[in-house]
Design an enzyme around this catalytic site. Structure first.
Site, PDB file in Angstrom:
ATOM      1  N   GLU B  52       5.482  91.378 -56.106  1.00 15.09           N
ATOM      2  CA  GLU B  52       4.374  90.648 -56.639  1.00 15.09           C
ATOM      3  C   GLU B  52       4.376  89.818 -57.865  1.00 15.09           C
ATOM      4  O   GLU B  52       3.793  88.801 -57.885  1.00 15.09           O
ATOM      5  CB  GLU B  52       2.948  91.641 -56.697  1.00 15.09           C
ATOM      6  N   PHE B 114      -7.379 105.713 -53.129  1.00 12.79           N
ATOM      7  CA  PHE B 114      -6.083 105.223 -52.801  1.00 12.79           C
ATOM      8  C   PHE B 114      -5.696 103.954 -53.241  1.00 12.79           C
ATOM      9  O   PHE B 114      -6.438 103.010 -52.644  1.00 12.79           O
ATOM     10  CB  PHE B 114      -5.389 105.680 -51.349  1.00 12.79           C
ATOM     11  N   GLN B 115      -4.883 103.701 -53.702  1.00 11.99           N
ATOM     12  CA  GLN B 115      -4.290 102.295 -54.385  1.00 11.99           C
ATOM     13  C   GLN B 115      -5.420 101.404 -54.807  1.00 11.99           C
ATOM     14  O   GLN B 115      -5.836 100.202 -54.617  1.00 11.99           O
ATOM     15  CB  GLN B 115      -3.787 101.516 -53.268  1.00 11.99           C
ATOM     16  N   LYS B 164     -12.333  95.149 -49.750  1.00 14.21           N
ATOM     17  CA  LYS B 164     -12.012  94.904 -48.060  1.00 14.21           C
ATOM     18  C   LYS B 164     -13.233  94.784 -47.301  1.00 14.21           C
ATOM     19  O   LYS B 164     -13.042  93.983 -46.519  1.00 14.21           O
ATOM     20  CB  LYS B 164     -11.189  96.396 -47.568  1.00 14.21           C
ATOM     21  N   MET B 478      20.300  87.233 -76.836  1.00 18.99           N
ATOM     22  CA  MET B 478      19.435  87.086 -78.029  1.00 18.99           C
ATOM     23  C   MET B 478      19.257  88.375 -78.921  1.00 18.99           C
ATOM     24  O   MET B 478      19.362  88.297 -79.908  1.00 18.99           O
ATOM     25  CB  MET B 478      18.021  86.427 -77.363  1.00 18.99           C
TER      26      MET B 478
END
Lengths: 162, 579
Positions: B52, B114-115, B164, B478
């Site tokens: 993602e 969940f999630q 949802k 760096m």
């Protein structure tokens, strides 16, 4: 310096969090914050008391203005305005001090809103100095509990001389 | 028409209304309704990334390269939290994005389902605005508002959280007019302030323009060039401003700041007037703020009032869109001010030329080992500057900023504000979708490329001819440079050495092409080969690990107190970059 900033906001969930997040994220101080609906239920007004030098206050007002949900920001400190705060003080004075408590409440134009055998709960409204003075006078009487609303402020309208 | 369609269909319709062609995304449980609509859709393409974070950076690269709003779509919970770095990257660099995250059904919100993640709460400080849609009837309006907020004023990322049941719910599709009373960006600069500024510019003996990303965002390159040429004022750029003014122009001083050119920093410090345009005086630009440009008056043009007087004092603040302000300013200068400044400017430009002669931007070429700057220079010469360059973060980014001369806006895509390693490769993928015909090159380091290397799959499956030039020094260069200079060469956890994978094999394993150069003589053949092949190519340039980015201003020092490369013995051949 201490500033009282009045903020008109869209009355949506999360607005308070956006504002408090702005202050905490950028390291600004909130001394007090009060929120309530205006006459238009879709708009709320917040009164924020904060401290900082001119640079910081300028940034705070600009950053507040930048938040999408904020309609208007007014630094009341720059304007002629009235400020009020309400405190509720619960004191448990000794028998010999009870009269003094009632007397002081009277002098400060406070009201007793609850009493029991041992306590008085006093409501006081006023500006910062008045409240500070009252609290100092009550301290030796035995303050049990103490709550304050945070400041609200409104601009004064000028009166024209006839 | 009273046909009700699903929230998912409303979403897709709304995106089409906004002219969206690509969504960069990744599926998951609560966004199944949306993905199902996309399955049958012919006009809107979902580009499946492999992470993602990659999706958001790709949307960001698409946005930077095209000037349009980038769009990403992810699922709830981990899908949403994985977007945070991408969103914060876009936020710091003012990039317009609309990120859609799935959310658990409204009834479950707050139940630790969940999630479930409170992504609206998590992204509040790193978005320009965010929404949780609770009613399918609000969906299309929310999408419209999100695109408006993302792309107007000072642009930025906007997140829309979609439970949802909202995407499953049904409503009529409407495309309402929007009017946000609490959001009204200022575009027109104050005319009086602009006139004040023009007079200051005319009178100034030692003026310098600092151009930032705002020039590119507002599309004001033409107006800036007109201003600089008409007034003969030299232009230095922030990292985000590179390309906003032609890097090969005689008035260009290149980049300023921590790794800026000596002459840019000297000019700024010695100036009597700074015209700051669409930039925000980041600490990498100012160095020690108290010692920044002590003799200069400052004119600051920016669309975001909070950028003005945030870090440095400002004498003439102008809030407005850079393009509009500069248009008026050019007019005022030509029609009202009309001063003659040729002679005054000549002395100032001569002084700057002297600084440039004293300390040009250089590195020491070697026949034995590849110098990373040499690779960047060769890329510039072979592409003739006609490419879109993305970078990762660290030395690769700074060498690119120094040695590649960006002449056009939207040709350098780099994470300037947040400094996100792993940005460049997915951003290059997004940029390639925006410009399929263009050569897109990610100049990377061996550390950074490993942060989103999984996007090789995205590049290969979409047959994208993206090139990745890895300046492989086997170190987190760096940070190693800082350790060498300020921590007595104690290379704590910056040595990657034997754990650096074989990038050629990795490329091949994904179905891309891998090429390697270990000697300076191989650099050009490898680049030419890579540019010839119309496929995804990883180029592994095994470079000198000791090489450092110079000049350098130590953190907290004034910007004219710079460290330079210490050349021990006389170099055989010293290459000088054109300013």
């Amino acid at each position: 310096m201490r500033h009282t900033i009045s903020v008109l906001v869209e009355n949506k969930f999360g607005v308070l969090s956006r504002i408090s997040g702005l202050f905490s994220g950028r390291g600004y101080n909130i001394e007090s914050l009060s929120v309530g609906e205006t006459t238009d239920p879709q708009i709320s007004i917040m009164t924020i008391v904060t401290t900082g030098d001119d640079w910081v206050i300028e940034q705070i007002t600009k950053q507040l203005n930048k938040l999408i949900d904020i309609i208007k920001v007014t630094d009341m400190t720059e304007l002629d305005h009235v400020e009020r705060e309400m405190v509720l003080v619960k004191v448990a004075p000794k028998q010999e001090n009870k009269a003094e408590v009632l007397n002081l409440t009277e002098i400060f134009r406070g009201r007793i809103v609850d009493s029991s055998q041992k306590t008085y709960t006093i409501e006081i409204t006023g500006d910062e100095k008045k409240i500070a003075a009252f609290v100092e006078l009550m301290r030796p009487m035995g303050i049990k509990e103490f709550v304050r609303t945070g400041k609200v402020a409104i601009t004064r309208e000028g009166v024209k001389k006839k | 028409m009273h046909t009700k369609i699903s929230g998912a269909e409303i979403l897709i319709e709304s995106l089409k209304k906004e002219g969206v062609k690509y969504i960069f995304g990744y599926p998951g449980g609560v966004v199944l309704n949306i993905f199902d609509v996309l399955y049958a859709d012919k006009d809107l393409r979902l580009i499946l990334t492999r992470h993602e974070q990659g999706a958001v950076h790709a949307a960001d690269g698409y946005a930077r390269a095209s000037g349009k709003v980038g769009v990403a779509l992810v699922t709830s919970g981990p899908g949403a939290t994985n977007t945070v770095t991408g969103i914060a990257t876009a936020s710091m660099d003012s990039i317009p994005l609309v990120v859609f995250s799935g959310q658990v059904p409204t009834l479950l919100i707050g139940n630790d389902a969940f999630q479930e993640a409170d992504i609206v709460g998590i992204t509040r400080p790193c978005t320009k605005y965010n929404f949780l849609v609770k009613d399918v009837n609000d969906l299309s309006r929310t999408v419209k508002e999100a695109f408006y907020i993302a792309s107007s004023g000072r642009p930025g990322p906007v997140l829309i959280d979609l439970p949802k049941d909202v995407t499953a719910g049904k409503a009529e599709f409407t495309w309402p007019e929007i009017d946000m009373r609490s959001y009204k960006p200022t575009y027109e600069g104050n005319r009086w302030m602009i006139t004040q500024a023009a007079h200051l510019m005319a009178k100034s003996k030692k003026p310098v323009i600092i151009a930032g990303g705002g020039v590119i965002i507002s599309g004001a390159s033409k107006e800036l060039k007109e201003l600089a040429e008409y007034t003969d004022i030299p232009v230095t750029m922030t990292l985000m401003g590179l390309g906003g003014f032609p890097g090969s122009h005689k008035l260009s001083l290149g980049m300023l700041g921590m790794h800026g050119t000596y002459y840019a920093n000297k000019a700024v410090q010695d100036s009597d007037l700074i015209i700051a345009i669409g930039m925000r005086f980041d600490d990498r630009v100012t160095g020690k703020v108290d010692a920044f440009a002590p003799h200069a008056k400052i004119i600051h043009i920016d669309i975001d009032p909070t950028s003005i007087k945030k870090n440095v004092r400002v004498d003439v603040p102008i809030v407005g869109d850079v393009k509009r302000v500069l248009t008026v300013m050019n007019k005022v200068l030509k029609e009202e001010v009309k001063e003659q400044w040729d002679e005054v400017r000549k002395a100032w430009l001569k002084q700057i030329d002297a600084w440039q002669a004293e300390r040009p931007l250089t590195y020491t070429y070697s026949d034995e080992v590849i110098k990373p700057q040499f690779v960047v220079e060769r890329i510039y010469e072979l592409t003739k500057g006609d490419a879109i360059i993305t970078t990762e973060v660290g030395q690769n980014q700074m060498w690119t900023a120094q040695f590649y001369k960006f002449d056009k806006p939207r040709t350098l895509l780099t994470s300037g504000g947040l400094g996100t390693m792993g940005y460049g490769f997915p951003a290059a993928i997004g940029a390639q979708f925006a410009h399929p015909e263009k050569l897109v090159i990610d100049i990377a380091g061996d550390g950074s490329i490993q942060m989103n290397i999984q996007e090789l799959a995205t590049a290969v499956i979409n047959k994208l001819p993206v090139k990745v030039a890895i300046l492989n020094n086997r170190y987190l260069g760096m940070v190693r440079q800082w350790q060498e200079l300020f921590f007595e060469e104690r290379y704590s956890h910056t040595k990657l050495n034997e754990t650096v994978p074989d990038f050629v094999k990795i490329a091949e394993a994904y179905g891309a092409v891998g090429l390697r150069a270990t000697k300076p003589s191989e650099v050009e053949p490898v680049l030419k080969e890579a540019f010839r092949i119309k496929r995804t190519v990883f180029m592994d340039f095994v470079v000198d690990w000791k090489e450092k980015v110079y000049p350098m201003v130590p953190a907290g020092a004034p910007i004219d107190q710079m460290l330079f490369e210490q050349v021990e013995k006389k170099p055989e051949k010293k290459l000088k970059a054109v300013k």
